[in-house]
Write an enzyme that holds these catalytic residues in place. Structure first.
Site, PDB file in Angstrom:
ATOM      1  N   GLY A   1      -3.496   3.279  -6.208  1.00  0.00           N
ATOM      2  CA  GLY A   1      -3.973   2.035  -6.760  1.00  0.00           C
ATOM      3  C   GLY A   1      -5.059   1.335  -5.994  1.00  0.00           C
ATOM      4  CB  THR A   2      -6.522   0.490  -3.449  1.00  0.00           C
ATOM      5  OG1 THR A   2      -7.619  -0.304  -3.015  1.00  0.00           O
ATOM      6  CG2 THR A   2      -6.000   1.279  -2.277  1.00  0.00           C
ATOM      7  CB  THR A   3     -11.039   3.662  -3.883  1.00  0.00           C
ATOM      8  OG1 THR A   3     -10.334   4.389  -4.889  1.00  0.00           O
ATOM      9  CG2 THR A   3     -11.926   4.630  -3.108  1.00  0.00           C
TER      10      THR A   3
END
Length: 207
Positions: free
Chosen positions: A9-11
């Site tokens: 859920g993120t980068t």
């Protein structure tokens, strides 16, 4: 690399440039297949020339940031100067390795500028690596497709910002867990600076 299986859920992206460090991240937070927030902060100032970017559980990241800020203030009070980037990265590694059985779920980037710009990536078991560029999180493979082809050790901070935005944008286009805007921070001799939303949007339009 086992910790990456825990991070969804993120980068995040970090880049070392000739004259500074760039940290970038998207702003989406998700739970399973559901978007739970579109405005999450994932990059945090620790001191004048130090910052952390985190991919993983938001609560764990915030808890770690609070601990690092407290230790950084204590170091300043005792020593009379700011902690080095390497020292902050080592401290982060020590905190994480001490919690192997109750870990902070995240993959962390520490960027800073002391005598020179530097960047470290740290997994949730405390494993630490110094990097010239790095990406973590669910969209990292898409970010690396840009970074591996376009990074140069001669890159300037201005061009590093453009490259970092391009890398995060590649993740946003391909990874459903990454999105809802881009946060960009630079750290150079002058200190920590977050780019405005307008600055980021202007650079995005030029890609």
């Amino acid at each position: 690399m086992w910790a990456l299986d825990k991070i969804k859920g993120t980068t995040t992206v970090g880049i070392v440039c000739k004259d500074g460090v760039v940290l970038t991240a998207d702003r989406r937070a998700s739970l399973g297949n559901m978007v739970i927030s579109k405005g999450v902060t994932k990059i945090f100032q620790v001191d004048d020339h130090l910052a952390l970017a985190g991919a993983g559980a938001v609560g764990d990241i915030l808890s770690l940031v609070r601990a690092l800020r407290a230790e950084s203030k204590l170091y300043r009070a005792k020593v009379g100067k700011e902690m080095s980037t390497k020292a902050l990265a080592t401290l982060t590694s020590n905190i994480l390795s001490g919690r192997k059985y109750l870990p902070y779920f995240g993959w962390f980037l520490i960027g800073g500028y002391d005598e020179k710009p530097s960047l470290y990536s740290i997994d949730m078991a405390g494993g630490i690596t110094e990097d010239k560029y790095v990406s973590a999180g669910s969209g990292m493979e898409f970010a690396y497709s840009i970074l591996d082809n376009e990074y140069s050790e001669k890159i300037t901070l201005n061009n590093g910002v453009k490259l970092a935005i391009k890398a995060i944008n590649a993740a946003i286009k391909r990874d459903v867990f990454t999105g809802d805007g881009i946060m960009v921070v630079t750290i150079d001799r002058e200190g920590y600076r977050e780019l405005s939303k307008e600055e980021v949007e202007k650079l995005l339009k030029k890609l």
